[in-house]
Scaffold this motif. Structure first.
Motif, PDB file in Angstrom:
ATOM      1  N   ALA A 105     -50.344  40.234  39.089  1.00 25.17           N
ATOM      2  CA  ALA A 105     -50.086  40.705  40.453  1.00 25.17           C
ATOM      3  C   ALA A 105     -48.589  40.853  40.683  1.00 25.17           C
ATOM      4  O   ALA A 105     -48.112  41.889  41.162  1.00 25.17           O
ATOM      5  CB  ALA A 105     -50.700  39.729  41.455  1.00 25.17           C
ATOM      6  N   ARG A 106     -47.838  39.844  40.316  1.00 26.19           N
ATOM      7  CA  ARG A 106     -46.370  39.884  40.487  1.00 26.19           C
ATOM      8  C   ARG A 106     -45.774  41.094  39.751  1.00 26.19           C
ATOM      9  O   ARG A 106     -44.911  41.787  40.282  1.00 26.19           O
ATOM     10  CB  ARG A 106     -45.777  38.561  39.966  1.00 26.19           C
ATOM     11  N   ALA A 107     -46.288  41.360  38.551  1.00 28.35           N
ATOM     12  CA  ALA A 107     -45.771  42.496  37.776  1.00 28.35           C
ATOM     13  C   ALA A 107     -46.003  43.812  38.513  1.00 28.35           C
ATOM     14  O   ALA A 107     -45.286  44.784  38.290  1.00 28.35           O
ATOM     15  CB  ALA A 107     -46.440  42.536  36.410  1.00 28.35           C
ATOM     16  N   ARG A 108     -47.000  43.837  39.391  1.00 29.23           N
ATOM     17  CA  ARG A 108     -47.336  45.059  40.143  1.00 29.23           C
ATOM     18  C   ARG A 108     -46.749  45.076  41.553  1.00 29.23           C
ATOM     19  O   ARG A 108     -47.170  45.851  42.409  1.00 29.23           O
ATOM     20  CB  ARG A 108     -48.863  45.205  40.199  1.00 29.23           C
ATOM     21  N   GLY A 109     -45.838  44.152  41.822  1.00 31.38           N
ATOM     22  CA  GLY A 109     -45.207  44.123  43.145  1.00 31.38           C
ATOM     23  C   GLY A 109     -46.056  43.415  44.191  1.00 31.38           C
ATOM     24  O   GLY A 109     -45.793  43.530  45.396  1.00 31.38           O
ATOM     25  N   LEU A 110     -47.072  42.673  43.712  1.00 33.46           N
ATOM     26  CA  LEU A 110     -47.939  41.954  44.653  1.00 33.46           C
ATOM     27  C   LEU A 110     -47.573  40.471  44.671  1.00 33.46           C
ATOM     28  O   LEU A 110     -47.169  39.921  43.642  1.00 33.46           O
ATOM     29  CB  LEU A 110     -49.412  42.096  44.238  1.00 33.46           C
ATOM     30  N   GLY A 111     -47.730  39.848  45.828  1.00 36.76           N
ATOM     31  CA  GLY A 111     -47.441  38.428  45.951  1.00 36.76           C
ATOM     32  C   GLY A 111     -48.727  37.631  46.064  1.00 36.76           C
ATOM     33  O   GLY A 111     -49.745  38.130  46.562  1.00 36.76           O
TER      34      GLY A 111
ATOM     35  N   ASP B 159     -39.783  46.381  36.876  1.00 38.43           N
ATOM     36  CA  ASP B 159     -38.976  46.303  35.669  1.00 38.43           C
ATOM     37  C   ASP B 159     -38.539  44.851  35.446  1.00 38.43           C
ATOM     38  O   ASP B 159     -37.438  44.464  35.810  1.00 38.43           O
ATOM     39  CB  ASP B 159     -37.759  47.236  35.851  1.00 38.43           C
ATOM     40  N   LEU B 160     -39.434  44.064  34.887  1.00 35.35           N
ATOM     41  CA  LEU B 160     -39.153  42.640  34.677  1.00 35.35           C
ATOM     42  C   LEU B 160     -39.352  42.301  33.202  1.00 35.35           C
ATOM     43  O   LEU B 160     -40.341  42.745  32.602  1.00 35.35           O
ATOM     44  CB  LEU B 160     -40.132  41.765  35.483  1.00 35.35           C
ATOM     45  N   THR B 161     -38.452  41.506  32.641  1.00 35.30           N
ATOM     46  CA  THR B 161     -38.684  41.027  31.276  1.00 35.30           C
ATOM     47  C   THR B 161     -39.772  39.952  31.356  1.00 35.30           C
ATOM     48  O   THR B 161     -40.034  39.401  32.443  1.00 35.30           O
ATOM     49  CB  THR B 161     -37.410  40.386  30.684  1.00 35.30           C
ATOM     50  N   PRO B 162     -40.389  39.605  30.211  1.00 37.66           N
ATOM     51  CA  PRO B 162     -41.389  38.521  30.242  1.00 37.66           C
ATOM     52  C   PRO B 162     -40.824  37.239  30.851  1.00 37.66           C
ATOM     53  O   PRO B 162     -41.498  36.576  31.647  1.00 37.66           O
ATOM     54  CB  PRO B 162     -41.751  38.327  28.766  1.00 37.66           C
ATOM     55  N   ASP B 163     -39.579  36.892  30.495  1.00 39.51           N
ATOM     56  CA  ASP B 163     -38.999  35.652  31.034  1.00 39.51           C
ATOM     57  C   ASP B 163     -38.775  35.759  32.541  1.00 39.51           C
ATOM     58  O   ASP B 163     -38.957  34.784  33.280  1.00 39.51           O
ATOM     59  CB  ASP B 163     -37.665  35.326  30.336  1.00 39.51           C
ATOM     60  N   GLU B 164     -38.377  36.943  33.005  1.00 36.04           N
ATOM     61  CA  GLU B 164     -38.198  37.116  34.460  1.00 36.04           C
ATOM     62  C   GLU B 164     -39.539  37.004  35.179  1.00 36.04           C
ATOM     63  O   GLU B 164     -39.644  36.390  36.242  1.00 36.04           O
ATOM     64  CB  GLU B 164     -37.555  38.476  34.752  1.00 36.04           C
TER      65      GLU B 164
END
Ligand SMILES: Cc1cc2nc3c(=O)[nH]c(=O)nc-3n(C[C@H](O)[C@H](O)[C@H](O)COP(=O)(O)O)c2cc1C
Length: 213
Positions: free
Chosen positions: A149-155, A5-10
């Motif tokens: 990747a970050r949006a999916r919880g991946l680093g 749950d991240l906004t585009p800016d986050e």
């Protein structure tokens, strides 16, 4: 597909180089990687020609070999005369930031091969020169891959120290060296926790030149 749950800016301000917080114990489903590549391919390219290629390595032995090559590249970089250790830092905060990054990079140097997937972001061309010179055609897509990747919880972490032994990697993975440049090696794993912070960066005004330099 589940995303954080991240906004585009986050998303844009918290996609960090993740090293110590990569979860080496949890495999990354192929389907998630496919989604990241699908989104990456939405990035702009010159003349709308897609020259990016993503070599995804999940095989344990191959990852170990890539990890060893990366470690060697990291060691050579650390010994090189241009290494920032010899730089003078402007203030204690910058030095502390650098030390933190350095310790994290050292950790990745030791653990690159432990990431459940290593992704080589590549540039193709009719010949070696075009593949290397065409890097700017694929860099937007590689960054999009990392954001997806970050949006999916991946680093992920953008790394380049494999390049000193690129020919060997080409041989190991059957990548045609003559017309494929391996620009980036990305460790990909779930992150340990999903909370990442914006990094300290210069104020926008320091880098904007309004109307003239
Ligand atoms: C062109 C480029 C090359 C990089 N090469 C490496 C590398 O070889 N190894 C590494 O650990 N990090 C590498 N990084 C990651 C940077 O160290 C990292 O992005 C930087 O310290 C800022 O941290 P942040 O992304 O978390 O804000 C590279 C980043 C870029 C853009």
């Amino acid at each position: 597909m589940t995303t954080l749950d991240l906004t585009p800016d986050e998303l844009l301000s918290t996609t960090r180089a993740v090293r110590k917080r990569l979860d080496f114990t949890r495999p990354v489903p192929d389907e998630l990687i496919r989604e990241c590549v699908t989104l990456a391919l939405q990035a702009p390219t010159g003349s709308n020609v897609v020259t990016a290629r993503f070599v995804v390595v999940t095989d344990q032995e191959k990852r170990a070999a890539l990890g060893e090559i990366y470690r060697d590249g990291y060691d050579k970089f650390m010994r090189s005369p241009g290494y920032p250790r010899r730089w003078k830092f402007e203030d204690a905060e910058t030095k502390a930031q650098y030390d933190k990054m350095s310790s994290s990079a050292e950790y990745l140097g030791d653990h690159m091969g432990d990431a459940p997937a290593l992704v080589l972001g590549c540039s193709t061309g009719p010949d070696r020169y075009s593949a290397v010179a065409g890097a700017s055609n694929v860099l937007p897509s590689i960054w999009s891959f990392m954001l997806a990747a970050r949006a999916r919880g991946l680093g992920t972490a953008w790394t380049t120290l494999h390049a000193l032994r690129e020919q060997e990697i080409a041989q190991l993975l059957g990548i045609p060296y003559d017309n494929v440049a391996q620009l980036v090696m990305i460790p990909l794993a779930y992150t340990l926790g999903t909370d990442f912070k914006p990094a300290p960066r210069p104020d926008a005004e320091e880098v904007i030149h309004w109307n003239q330099w």
